[in-house]
Design a protein around this motif. Structure first.
Motif, PDB file in Angstrom:
ATOM      1  N   ASP A   1       0.831  -1.214   0.000  1.00  0.00           N
ATOM      2  CA  ASP A   1       0.000   0.000   0.000  1.00  0.00           C
ATOM      3  C   ASP A   1       0.861   1.257   0.000  1.00  0.00           C
ATOM      4  N   GLN A   2       1.936   1.237   0.809  1.00  0.00           N
ATOM      5  CA  GLN A   2       2.828   2.402   0.869  1.00  0.00           C
ATOM      6  C   GLN A   2       3.501   2.632  -0.485  1.00  0.00           C
ATOM      7  N   LEU A   3       3.895   1.536  -1.130  1.00  0.00           N
ATOM      8  CA  LEU A   3       4.541   1.650  -2.435  1.00  0.00           C
ATOM      9  C   LEU A   3       3.562   2.230  -3.462  1.00  0.00           C
ATOM     10  N   GLU A   4       2.326   1.752  -3.443  1.00  0.00           N
ATOM     11  CA  GLU A   4       1.332   2.244  -4.407  1.00  0.00           C
ATOM     12  C   GLU A   4       1.076   3.736  -4.219  1.00  0.00           C
ATOM     13  N   LYS A   5       0.962   4.172  -2.975  1.00  0.00           N
ATOM     14  CA  LYS A   5       0.734   5.603  -2.716  1.00  0.00           C
ATOM     15  C   LYS A   5       1.902   6.439  -3.236  1.00  0.00           C
ATOM     16  N   LEU A   6       3.137   5.934  -3.016  1.00  0.00           N
ATOM     17  CA  LEU A   6       4.323   6.667  -3.466  1.00  0.00           C
ATOM     18  C   LEU A   6       4.404   6.706  -4.994  1.00  0.00           C
ATOM     19  N   LEU A   7       4.127   5.593  -5.637  1.00  0.00           N
ATOM     20  CA  LEU A   7       4.176   5.549  -7.099  1.00  0.00           C
ATOM     21  C   LEU A   7       3.109   6.458  -7.709  1.00  0.00           C
ATOM     22  N   GLU A   8       1.953   6.505  -7.068  1.00  0.00           N
ATOM     23  CA  GLU A   8       0.858   7.341  -7.578  1.00  0.00           C
ATOM     24  C   GLU A   8       1.228   8.822  -7.522  1.00  0.00           C
ATOM     25  N   THR A   9       1.886   9.248  -6.445  1.00  0.00           N
ATOM     26  CA  THR A   9       2.213  10.671  -6.284  1.00  0.00           C
ATOM     27  C   THR A   9       3.517  11.058  -6.969  1.00  0.00           C
ATOM     28  N   THR A  10       4.451  10.121  -7.089  1.00  0.00           N
ATOM     29  CA  THR A  10       5.786  10.447  -7.609  1.00  0.00           C
ATOM     30  C   THR A  10       5.948  10.111  -9.083  1.00  0.00           C
ATOM     31  N   ARG A  11       5.307   9.032  -9.533  1.00  0.00           N
ATOM     32  CA  ARG A  11       5.384   8.571 -10.918  1.00  0.00           C
ATOM     33  C   ARG A  11       6.835   8.514 -11.434  1.00  0.00           C
ATOM     34  N   PRO A  12       7.670   7.674 -10.846  1.00  0.00           N
ATOM     35  CA  PRO A  12       9.048   7.550 -11.341  1.00  0.00           C
ATOM     36  C   PRO A  12       9.057   6.908 -12.727  1.00  0.00           C
ATOM     37  N   ASP A  13      10.190   6.979 -13.400  1.00  0.00           N
ATOM     38  CA  ASP A  13      10.306   6.379 -14.734  1.00  0.00           C
ATOM     39  C   ASP A  13      10.486   4.874 -14.661  1.00  0.00           C
ATOM     40  N   CYS A  14      10.962   4.386 -13.513  1.00  0.00           N
ATOM     41  CA  CYS A  14      11.205   2.958 -13.390  1.00  0.00           C
ATOM     42  C   CYS A  14      11.301   2.586 -11.908  1.00  0.00           C
ATOM     43  N   LEU A  15      10.854   1.371 -11.588  1.00  0.00           N
ATOM     44  CA  LEU A  15      11.014   0.818 -10.244  1.00  0.00           C
ATOM     45  C   LEU A  15      11.842  -0.455 -10.356  1.00  0.00           C
ATOM     46  N   ILE A  16      12.992  -0.467  -9.690  1.00  0.00           N
ATOM     47  CA  ILE A  16      13.818  -1.672  -9.632  1.00  0.00           C
ATOM     48  C   ILE A  16      13.620  -2.272  -8.248  1.00  0.00           C
ATOM     49  N   ALA A  17      12.753  -3.286  -8.172  1.00  0.00           N
ATOM     50  CA  ALA A  17      12.388  -3.879  -6.883  1.00  0.00           C
ATOM     51  C   ALA A  17      12.947  -5.292  -6.784  1.00  0.00           C
ATOM     52  N   ASP A  18      13.316  -5.675  -5.572  1.00  0.00           N
ATOM     53  CA  ASP A  18      13.936  -6.962  -5.321  1.00  0.00           C
ATOM     54  C   ASP A  18      13.037  -8.124  -5.721  1.00  0.00           C
ATOM     55  N   MET A  19      13.658  -9.229  -6.115  1.00  0.00           N
ATOM     56  CA  MET A  19      12.922 -10.431  -6.500  1.00  0.00           C
ATOM     57  C   MET A  19      11.984 -10.915  -5.402  1.00  0.00           C
ATOM     58  N   PHE A  20      12.343 -10.653  -4.136  1.00  0.00           N
ATOM     59  CA  PHE A  20      11.535 -11.132  -3.019  1.00  0.00           C
ATOM     60  C   PHE A  20      10.332 -10.243  -2.724  1.00  0.00           C
ATOM     61  N   PHE A  21      10.082  -9.258  -3.601  1.00  0.00           N
ATOM     62  CA  PHE A  21       8.886  -8.422  -3.511  1.00  0.00           C
ATOM     63  C   PHE A  21       8.002  -8.680  -4.737  1.00  0.00           C
ATOM     64  N   PRO A  22       7.435  -9.884  -4.864  1.00  0.00           N
ATOM     65  CA  PRO A  22       6.666 -10.206  -6.073  1.00  0.00           C
ATOM     66  C   PRO A  22       5.464  -9.303  -6.291  1.00  0.00           C
ATOM     67  N   TRP A  23       4.882  -8.791  -5.205  1.00  0.00           N
ATOM     68  CA  TRP A  23       3.719  -7.913  -5.284  1.00  0.00           C
ATOM     69  C   TRP A  23       4.050  -6.550  -5.905  1.00  0.00           C
ATOM     70  N   ALA A  24       5.338  -6.247  -6.036  1.00  0.00           N
ATOM     71  CA  ALA A  24       5.740  -4.939  -6.583  1.00  0.00           C
ATOM     72  C   ALA A  24       5.392  -4.808  -8.063  1.00  0.00           C
ATOM     73  N   THR A  25       5.350  -5.923  -8.785  1.00  0.00           N
ATOM     74  CA  THR A  25       5.009  -5.873 -10.213  1.00  0.00           C
ATOM     75  C   THR A  25       3.590  -5.363 -10.397  1.00  0.00           C
ATOM     76  N   GLU A  26       2.656  -5.914  -9.636  1.00  0.00           N
ATOM     77  CA  GLU A  26       1.257  -5.494  -9.718  1.00  0.00           C
ATOM     78  C   GLU A  26       1.096  -4.044  -9.273  1.00  0.00           C
ATOM     79  N   ALA A  27       1.815  -3.657  -8.208  1.00  0.00           N
ATOM     80  CA  ALA A  27       1.735  -2.281  -7.706  1.00  0.00           C
ATOM     81  C   ALA A  27       2.201  -1.283  -8.763  1.00  0.00           C
ATOM     82  N   ALA A  28       3.298  -1.601  -9.432  1.00  0.00           N
ATOM     83  CA  ALA A  28       3.846  -0.694 -10.452  1.00  0.00           C
ATOM     84  C   ALA A  28       2.949  -0.631 -11.684  1.00  0.00           C
ATOM     85  N   GLU A  29       2.364  -1.770 -12.016  1.00  0.00           N
ATOM     86  CA  GLU A  29       1.509  -1.861 -13.199  1.00  0.00           C
ATOM     87  C   GLU A  29       0.300  -0.929 -13.087  1.00  0.00           C
ATOM     88  N   LYS A  30      -0.206  -0.741 -11.862  1.00  0.00           N
ATOM     89  CA  LYS A  30      -1.369   0.130 -11.648  1.00  0.00           C
ATOM     90  C   LYS A  30      -1.126   1.550 -12.139  1.00  0.00           C
TER      91      LYS A  30
END
Length: 239
Positions: free
Chosen positions: A115-144
Motif C-alpha cells: 500500500d505504501q509503495l502504491e501511494k508513493l508511485l501514484e504521487t511520484t510517478r518515477p520512470d522505473c522501479l527496480i524492486a527486489d525479487m523477493f517483492f513479487p507484489w511490486a510488479t502489480e503495484a507498479a503496473e497500476k
C-alpha cells in the motif's frame, strides 16, 4: 517521458532488507546517479541509517548527483516479528528451525509495503522501479500506475541459468540415488552436480508457494537486472 528535455530520469530502487541485497542495490543507485539519473532508495528506518553514511560520502565526493532515501513504515511487532527486526541479518537465533520460521515470516511480512509503495508511485510517478525479487507484489503495484518494474536478482547469470535448466528438465529425477552425479541439461559447460546439492522444492509449503509467486512476478515484469557483468560469465549471459 514528458515534454521537459532537461528533466532527470527518476529511478526508484527497493532492495530486500538484507546486506547481500542492499549493498549491490546501493552500488546500482550510485551508478544510475553518476549517469545523470535521480535515484531514490526505498527502505525502513533502521536500514536507512545503514545506507545514509555511504550515500552522504558518495554525494560529498560527487556534488550535484541525486541519490536519496524514502522511508517506509515497517511495524515489526504488529507484523509478528521481534522489535527492531527490520533486516534478515538482525536475526539472532542459532536454532535452524526458529531461523527458518522467522525468515519465512519476514518474507511474507514485506507485503505490508504494498500500500505504501502504491501511494508513493501514484504521487511520484518515477520512470522505473527496480524492486527486489523477493517483492513479487511490486510488479502489480507498479503496473497500476504504468511504471515499468524491473526485478533485481542479487545473484549472477550462472545460478539463474542453472536453476532454470533444473526446473525445466528435472534431471535429479533420473538418477538412482541422491549422491549420483549428473550433467545439468542444456546448460553450457557440462556442469555436474548431485541431487543432494539441489535445494528441496516443496511447492505446497509456504516458502514453496512464495517462490512460485516470485517466478510468476519475474515473467510479468518489464525485465530483470542481474548482479553480474558480461565479461565475468559470457556463456551464461548469452544463454
Amino acid at each position: 517521458m514528458g515534454s521537459n528535455p532537461h528533466r532527470k530520469l527518476h529511478v526508484m530502487f527497493f532492495p530486500f532488507m538484507a546486506y547481500g541485497h542492499m549493498i549491490p542495490t546501493l552500488d546500482m543507485a550510485k551508478l544510475f546517479s553518476s549517469r545523470g539519473a535521480k535515484s531514490t532508495i526505498l527502505t525502513t528506518p533502521l536500514n536507512s541509517k545503514i545506507l545514509q553514511k555511504p550515500i552522504d560520502t558518495f554525494k560529498n565526493l560527487n556534488p550535484g548527483l541525486e541519490i536519496d532515501i524514502q522511508i517506509f513504515d515497517f511495524p515489526c511487532v504488529e507484523l509478528g516479528l521481534p522489535e527492531g527486526c527490520e533486516n534478515v541479518d538482525f536475526f539472532t537465533s542459532n536454532n535452524n528451525d526458529d531461523r527458518h520460521y522467522m525468515t519465512l515470516k519476514f518474507f511474507l511480512s514485506t507485503r505490508f509495503f504494498k500500500d505504501q509503495l502504491e501511494k508513493l508511485l501514484e504521487t511520484t510517478r518515477p520512470d522505473c522501479l527496480i524492486a527486489d525479487m523477493f517483492f513479487p507484489w511490486a510488479t502489480e503495484a507498479a503496473e497500476k500506475f504504468n511504471v515499468p518494474r524491473l526485478v533485481f536478482h542479487g545473484t549472477g547469470y550462472f545460478s539463474l541459468c542453472s536453476e532454470y535448466c533444473i526446473r525445466v528438465h528435472n534431471p535429479q529425477n533420473t538418477v538412482a540415488s541422491s549422491c549420483e552425479p549428473f550433467v545439468i541439461p542444456d546448460l553450457p559447460g557440462n556442469i555436474v552436480i548431485t541431487q543432494a546439492q539441489i535445494a528441496d522444492r516443496d511447492d505446497e509449503s509456504e516458502m514453496g508457494k512464495f517462490m512460485i509467486e516470485v517466478k510468476e512476478s519475474d515473467v510479468k515484469s518489464s525485465g530483470v537486472i542481474v548482479n553480474s557483468f558480461y565479461e565475468l560469465e559470457p556463456d551464461y549471459a548469452d544463454f
